[in-house]
Enzyme design. Structure first.
Site, PDB file in Angstrom:
ATOM      1  N   LYS A 118      56.396  71.938  10.631  1.00  0.00           N
ATOM      2  CA  LYS A 118      55.379  71.970   9.577  1.00  0.00           C
ATOM      3  C   LYS A 118      55.909  71.356   8.289  1.00  0.00           C
ATOM      4  CE  LYS A 118      53.178  76.105  11.300  1.00  0.00           C
ATOM      5  NZ  LYS A 118      51.776  76.104  11.688  1.00  0.00           N
ATOM      6  N   ARG A 294      47.336  68.456  20.535  1.00  0.00           N
ATOM      7  CA  ARG A 294      46.905  68.837  21.889  1.00  0.00           C
ATOM      8  C   ARG A 294      45.426  69.140  21.847  1.00  0.00           C
ATOM      9  NH1 ARG A 294      45.958  74.108  20.434  1.00  0.00           N
ATOM     10  NH2 ARG A 294      47.479  75.004  19.018  1.00  0.00           N
TER      11      ARG A 294
END
Ligand code: ADP
Ligand code: ADP
Ligand code: MG
Length: 588
Positions: A118, A294
């Site tokens: 992140k 994804r």
């Protein structure tokens, strides 16, 4: 062009079933994989062929890269779809699939890697001009720079894990005094859950809305977005209800956020389907949170409002085909809402409730889609996520979609395990939900009244055993009798128990109903593994103090002291597996 004829589906449950369906729709064969716990599971029954990959523990099966590659070779697959969760965001797996000469149905490993941290993702987004939440990401182990940074950022702040996911490793800190504990706790949890203790700070956007942009990129440089989903109805930073479009988003904001999503994807050389998550405030500002590289759990709501099959598009992109549409060809139509139906008991702190689903059926209804990983008679295994199904309702209006979702939940026949069905109904019946004004802290803030409201949705015994009634929309919030908004927690029996199912959380804490066996004997509320024993014999403990941490079904479960006392005996040690109701700690 890289034709795909046979796909290894490297996942389980509803998403494996969903992918198998798309493969068959495109006349490709689908090969399932399974652990010992899933030998007879629905995804195995639906596939053309199935291969055992290991024992029940995910590390031995669904996370076992060599076993998955062997399965692909032995069944002559030419492509691998990872689904979500498990290895879907693991660049090593993606690379191993590619190196083995197979087609990876997902983004390039470098894009996964860039977004996998992140903190790295924040840096990349800042460079690309995508707004990020003001924050601090020094990699010092020392608290001092974090404390200084939090003073600059301003409280409340959020402590987050660089390698985080699934809402874990997140803590909201409102006061400077609480920061050191939160830093230590987040580091410990991040190291355990992600094998990476690095943490960072972000300003906490209080009352924020989770709005995410679905993007699709082909291998020829074309990138489009399929508008937004709103997933602000969250419990412990995990989504409970998702919808498209977002009631907050105006056409102008949609255009800006869509463009930011496309820029984010472009900045990391993205290919295939992905989701760029933002947190938005009431003033129309939005900030990048992370990109999920994804297929997302909530992809069906986008399918409903755009008319496009995202898994089919993933397969086409992986074959090297260009996107079949341009941005201007895409249009929103109607409204879709998804509810995640879980085997968990909201009245016991949302404790997962593994067991056999002796009955499970949701009648076919117009505008309702059910994506399930199980059918009647199947087990909800203690080894995996306790999701039973996703119920997606669609209508021309948002009110209509809510009504249909409630009708489907009401008519569902579910037996054998506790579920969150009535909680979901209470949530979508709440006037704040009807108004489209639920923000991310909403559920936590209203947990007690939502749980109290569940009673008015519980089906009567004859309903369950005879016939589902034609669904009616019951509105407990409009009732004239005893029930009140904001009802206190003492309205709930059993709220003062000893265990709590817990993920990193802030705000309201639910006590699980754990009976004391004998005087002062605390037992495991469910099967799991002991992660930490935080007391020793003879130690004085305070009411609410954590004694033992258990891990089960991806949850951290705290066994806490029901009152002040002294530890008389400790019956477990870290690493040990415990059965349900097994004695853990004895208090005097
Ligand atoms: P986010 O990471 O933003 O919360 P999602 O809501 O799409 O994104 O998914 C939550 C995570 O929960 C997934 O990344 C996955 O790790 C996990 N997960 C949820 N359900 C399942 C399941 N049935 N099988 C495996 N993993 C799951
Ligand atoms: P995960 O990988 O666990 O999904 P995210 O960064 O997506 O982590 O955060 C999960 C949830 O936590 C978000 O959907 C949002 O509700 C909340 N959240 C994360 N960061 C912030 C922030 N800076 N301010 C407010 N809420 C936040
Ligand atoms: Mg997220």
């Amino acid at each position: 062009m890289t034709p795909i004829t046979r796909v290894l589906v490297a996942n389980r449950g509803e998403i494996a079933v969903r992918i198998i369906r798309a493969c068959h729709d495109m006349e490709m064969a689908a090969v399932a994989v399974y652990s010992d716990a899933d030998a007879g599971a629905l995804h195995v029954r639906r596939a053309d062929q199935a291969v055992r990959i290991g024992t029940a523990a995910p590390a031995e099966s669904y996370l076992n890269i060599p076993a998955l590659l062997r399965a692909a070779f032995s069944t002559r697959c030419d492509a691998v779809h990872p689904g979500y969760g498990f290895l879907s965001e693991n660049p090593t797996f993606a690379q191993a699939v590619i190196d083995a000469g197979l087609t990876w149905i997902g983004p390039p490993p470098d894009a996964i890697r860039a977004m996998g941290s992140k903190t790295e993702a924040r840096a990349r987004m800042e460079q690309a001009g995508v707004p990020i939440v003001p924050g601090y990401q020094g990699d010092s182990d020392d608290d001092a720079p974090f404390i200084d940074a939090a003073d600059r950022i301003g409280y409340p702040v959020m402590v987050k894990a660089a390698g985080g996911g699934g809402g874990r490793g997140i803590r909201v800190v409102r006061h400077r005094d609480d920061l050191p504990d939160a830093l230590a706790g987040a580091r410990r949890e991040a190291a355990h859950a992600f094998g990476d203790a690095r943490i960072f700070l972000e300003r906490y956007i209080d009352g924020g809305r989770h709005i995410e942009i679905q993007v699709l990129a082909d291998a020829h440089g074309n990138i489009v977005h399929l508008f937004e989903r709103e997933c602000s109805a969250q419990r412990r930073h995990q989504k409970v209800i998702e919808e498209a479009p977002s009631p907050l988003v105006t056409p102008a904001l949609r255009t800006r956020m869509g463009a930011a999503g496309v820029e984010a994807a472009r900045a990391v050389g993205y290919v295939n389907a992905g989701t760029v998550e933002f947190i938005a405030d009431a003033a129309g500002n939005f900030y990048f949170l992370e990109m999920n590289t994804r297929l997302q759990v909530e992809h069906p709501v986008t399918e409903a409002v755009t008319g496009h099959d995202l898994v089919r598009l993933q397969l086409m992109i992986a074959q090297g085909k260009p996107l079949p549409f341009a941005q201007t060809d895409l249009h929103l139509r109607g409204h879709a809402i998804e509810a995640r139906l879980y085997a968990e008991d909201p009245r016991s702190g949302f404790l997962p409730a593994p067991g056999t689903l002796t009955a499970f059926s949701i009648p076919h209804m117009p505008g309702v889609r059910v994506d399930a990983g199980v059918t009647s008679g199947d087990a909800i295994s203690m080894h995996y996520d306790p999701m039973i199904a996703k119920i997606i309702a669609f209508d021309s209006t948002r009110d209509g979609a809510i009504r249909r979702l409630d009708a489907a939940l009401a008519a569902a026949i579910i037996d054998g395990t506790a579920t969150n069905r009535d909680f979901l109904r209470a949530l979508i019946a709440h006037p704040t939900f009807a108004a489209g004004e639920v923000d991310t802290p909403f559920i936590e803030r209203h947990l007690d009244s939502l749980i109290a409201a569940m009673d008015s949705f519980a089906p009567s015994a004859d309903r369950v055993t005879v016939q589902p009634e034609p669904a009616r929309f019951v509105d407990p919030w409009a009732r004239a009798d005893g029930f009140r908004l904001g009802q206190g927690e003492n309205a709930r029996p059993g709220a003062a128990g000893a265990g709590q199912a817990s993920r990193p959380r802030d705000g309201n804490v639910q006590g699980a109903r754990r009976p004391l066996v004998g005087a002062g004997m605390l037992t495991a509320p469910m099967p799991g593994q002991v992660r930490d024993v935080q007391v020793i014999v003879g130690e004085a403990v305070k009411r609410g103090q954590t004694l033992v941490l258990l891990e089960a079904m991806k949850m951290e479960i705290r066994i806490t002291a029901p009152g002040d006392g002294v530890v008389r005996a400790v019956h477990v040690q870290p690493g040990q597996t415990v059965e349900r109701d097994q004695p853990v700690v004895e208090l005097a």
